[in-house]
Design a protein around this motif. Structure first.
Motif, PDB file in Angstrom:
ATOM      1  N   VAL A 124     -17.888 -55.684 -40.205  1.00  0.00           N
ATOM      2  CA  VAL A 124     -16.695 -55.167 -39.826  1.00  0.00           C
ATOM      3  C   VAL A 124     -16.873 -54.149 -38.565  1.00  0.00           C
ATOM      4  O   VAL A 124     -17.486 -53.385 -38.724  1.00  0.00           O
ATOM      5  N   ASP A 125     -16.295 -54.538 -37.560  1.00  0.00           N
ATOM      6  CA  ASP A 125     -15.983 -53.541 -36.413  1.00  0.00           C
ATOM      7  C   ASP A 125     -14.568 -53.648 -35.566  1.00  0.00           C
ATOM      8  O   ASP A 125     -13.929 -54.082 -36.218  1.00  0.00           O
ATOM      9  N   THR A 126     -14.768 -52.742 -34.529  1.00  0.00           N
ATOM     10  CA  THR A 126     -13.361 -52.527 -33.781  1.00  0.00           C
ATOM     11  C   THR A 126     -13.774 -53.657 -32.555  1.00  0.00           C
ATOM     12  O   THR A 126     -14.785 -54.169 -32.434  1.00  0.00           O
ATOM     13  N   MET A 127     -12.394 -53.691 -31.720  1.00  0.00           N
ATOM     14  CA  MET A 127     -12.541 -54.771 -30.542  1.00  0.00           C
ATOM     15  C   MET A 127     -13.349 -54.327 -29.507  1.00  0.00           C
ATOM     16  O   MET A 127     -13.910 -55.065 -28.815  1.00  0.00           O
ATOM     17  N   THR A 128     -13.914 -53.183 -29.533  1.00  0.00           N
ATOM     18  CA  THR A 128     -14.879 -52.700 -28.746  1.00  0.00           C
ATOM     19  C   THR A 128     -16.036 -53.343 -28.842  1.00  0.00           C
ATOM     20  O   THR A 128     -16.733 -53.655 -27.833  1.00  0.00           O
ATOM     21  N   TRP A 129     -16.534 -53.562 -30.132  1.00  0.00           N
ATOM     22  CA  TRP A 129     -17.666 -54.480 -30.318  1.00  0.00           C
ATOM     23  C   TRP A 129     -17.579 -55.807 -30.006  1.00  0.00           C
ATOM     24  O   TRP A 129     -18.709 -56.193 -29.161  1.00  0.00           O
ATOM     25  N   PHE A 130     -16.587 -56.332 -29.824  1.00  0.00           N
ATOM     26  CA  PHE A 130     -16.419 -57.765 -29.106  1.00  0.00           C
ATOM     27  C   PHE A 130     -16.768 -57.855 -27.691  1.00  0.00           C
ATOM     28  O   PHE A 130     -17.541 -58.492 -27.085  1.00  0.00           O
ATOM     29  N   ILE A 131     -16.077 -56.607 -26.962  1.00  0.00           N
ATOM     30  CA  ILE A 131     -16.224 -56.275 -25.486  1.00  0.00           C
ATOM     31  C   ILE A 131     -17.763 -56.110 -25.214  1.00  0.00           C
ATOM     32  O   ILE A 131     -17.916 -56.887 -24.273  1.00  0.00           O
ATOM     33  N   GLU A 132     -18.339 -55.382 -25.913  1.00  0.00           N
ATOM     34  CA  GLU A 132     -19.711 -54.968 -25.582  1.00  0.00           C
ATOM     35  C   GLU A 132     -20.482 -56.157 -25.647  1.00  0.00           C
ATOM     36  O   GLU A 132     -21.479 -56.501 -24.972  1.00  0.00           O
ATOM     37  N   ASN A 133     -20.313 -56.855 -26.904  1.00  0.00           N
ATOM     38  CA  ASN A 133     -21.218 -58.228 -27.295  1.00  0.00           C
ATOM     39  C   ASN A 133     -21.036 -59.322 -26.477  1.00  0.00           C
ATOM     40  O   ASN A 133     -21.716 -60.045 -26.104  1.00  0.00           O
ATOM     41  N   ALA A 134     -19.688 -59.453 -26.161  1.00  0.00           N
ATOM     42  CA  ALA A 134     -19.287 -60.506 -24.996  1.00  0.00           C
ATOM     43  C   ALA A 134     -20.061 -60.210 -23.731  1.00  0.00           C
ATOM     44  O   ALA A 134     -20.313 -61.304 -22.960  1.00  0.00           O
ATOM     45  N   LEU A 135     -19.880 -59.290 -23.201  1.00  0.00           N
ATOM     46  CA  LEU A 135     -20.547 -58.808 -21.911  1.00  0.00           C
ATOM     47  C   LEU A 135     -21.944 -58.996 -21.864  1.00  0.00           C
ATOM     48  O   LEU A 135     -22.490 -59.085 -20.753  1.00  0.00           O
ATOM     49  N   SER A 136     -22.703 -58.605 -22.881  1.00  0.00           N
ATOM     50  CA  SER A 136     -24.104 -58.817 -22.966  1.00  0.00           C
ATOM     51  C   SER A 136     -24.578 -60.308 -23.469  1.00  0.00           C
ATOM     52  O   SER A 136     -25.666 -60.386 -23.415  1.00  0.00           O
ATOM     53  N   SER A 137     -23.600 -61.163 -23.791  1.00  0.00           N
ATOM     54  CA  SER A 137     -23.964 -62.491 -24.017  1.00  0.00           C
ATOM     55  C   SER A 137     -24.035 -63.330 -22.588  1.00  0.00           C
ATOM     56  O   SER A 137     -23.570 -63.027 -21.629  1.00  0.00           O
ATOM     57  N   ASP A 138     -24.700 -64.480 -22.585  1.00  0.00           N
ATOM     58  CA  ASP A 138     -24.610 -65.182 -21.509  1.00  0.00           C
ATOM     59  C   ASP A 138     -23.195 -66.070 -21.345  1.00  0.00           C
ATOM     60  O   ASP A 138     -22.841 -66.094 -19.952  1.00  0.00           O
ATOM     61  N   VAL A 139     -22.818 -66.194 -22.400  1.00  0.00           N
ATOM     62  CA  VAL A 139     -21.225 -67.036 -22.283  1.00  0.00           C
ATOM     63  C   VAL A 139     -20.491 -66.400 -23.460  1.00  0.00           C
ATOM     64  O   VAL A 139     -20.869 -66.271 -24.417  1.00  0.00           O
TER      65      VAL A 139
END
Lengths: 98, 119, 130
Positions: free
Chosen positions: B97-112
């Motif tokens: 469980v985490d916040t929307m910031t988690w998604f932003i950080e992890n999406a930006l560090s992903s290739d796609v």
């Protein structure tokens, strides 16, 4: 960077698609989006078919809806999930879902 | 090998979007990529334990368990799950469980990063 | 550190939770660790209707409105764009757009052409459509 656009509806957001797509855009037809590859619109191919540079249609979703690969136009590539992963990782790193 | 981030807002059983997201995730995992799945909005309900097997219907709990075993990272939006009454202890083991910031950080560090941003 | 630009394209309208979730993700960019993230929020199509002034969530259902979330974006200095062609199409004039002047925010919603939005999509590191 080339843009990939997923289309998952037959009646998709054509207005936004037409505003965003350019001659390098790749289109991924999934779910009901596959109808755009195989169902005529007023006697002709879906306008989408002639808009994108490359069009991919998901084999499983085509078969699920009762269509065969033979019914797909020659400029549309039939792919599976693994192929989509490859295309994303290699070619369309910026991708949106309409 | 790369990393694929998938975000989804769509509720699990009223549409086939979740089925697509999980199959794309599985294909990427089978090819050796890392996959991060972010559940937001009504998609957070897929995290709930106790989904029943029913005649020839999808069972996303079983699918999630298999994919988590394969290495899928699944994170549920804290506030979206809270609104829907889904507590951490009711979630399938392995789902974070985490916040929307988690998604932003992890999406930006992903290739796609693909966001399925529709209900 | 070069900022990563995340472009939020919002076409969904009031009935859905989606515009609020989209804006929450944009606000979430501001506390990202490991990256400096610059969110840009653009309203297009019928999504421009989210930008109207005078939405009354508390006086009706007791809920938060897209307008309040837009005010939070403006106060937080997030760039908020609205498609000028779609404003014209739906008869929306500048004075009908919300702002956050009551919070002393100078940042306002900026009407731009769709071409400018398209350029924003192209120049961004990530695009999220809601």
């Amino acid at each position: 960077m080339k843009l990939g656009i997923f289309i998952s509806d037959f009646k998709y957001d054509a207005e936004l698609f037409n505003r965003i797509a350019d001659d390098e855009t790749g289109v991924f037809l999934v779910h009901d989006g596959v109808y755009n590859a195989v169902v005529e619109d007023n006697g002709g191919a879906s306008p989408l078919i002639n808009k994108a540079s490359r069009i991919f249609v998901l084999r499983e979703d085509l078969k699920l809806r009762g269509f065969t690969e033979d019914s797909v136009p020659s400029n549309v590539e039939v792919v599976d999930y693994g192929d989509i992963v490859d295309r994303l990782m290699e070619e369309y790193k910026k991708v949106i879902w309409l | 090998m790369g990393t694929l981030a998938i975000g989804i807002l769509t509720g699990p059983y009223g549409s086939k979007n979740m089925a697509f997201a999980l199959r794309l995730a599985k294909a990427a995992l089978e090819k050796g990529h890392s996959v991060r799945l972010w559940l937001s909005g009504d998609a957070t309900t897929v995290a709930k334990k106790g989904q029943h097997e029913y005649h020839r219907c999808f069972n996303f709990e079983a699918e999630l368990r298999e994919l988590i075993e394969m290495g899928l990272e699944v994170v549920n939006c804290e506030s979206c799950a809270y609104i829907r009454g889904i507590n951490k202890e009711e979630m399938i083991d392995g789902i974070q469980v985490d916040t929307m910031t988690w998604f932003i950080e992890n999406a930006l560090s992903s290739d796609v990063a693909l966001m399925i941003g529709e209900e | 550190m070069t900022a990563k630009r995340v472009f939020f394209l919002i076409r969904s309208t009031f009935k859905k939770e989606v515009p609020l979730i989209a804006m929450d993700h944009a606000l979430g960019c501001l506390t990202a660790r490991g990256f400096k993230v610059e969110p840009v929020v653009a309203f297009v199509g019928a999504g421009v209707l989210n930008c109207l002034r005078g939405q009354d969530g508390m006086g009706t259902y007791g809920i938060e409105t897209p307008e309040e979330r837009i005010k939070m974006l403006l106060v937080s200095d997030v760039k908020v764009l609205v498609c000028g062609e779609d404003m014209e199409r739906y008869g929306i004039t500048m004075d009908m757009l919300t702002d956050a002047r009551e919070f002393n925010a100078e940042n306002t919603i900026q009407p731009v052409s769709f071409e400018e939005i398209r350029e924003g999509i192209e120049s961004s590191d990530m695009v999220l459509v809601f």
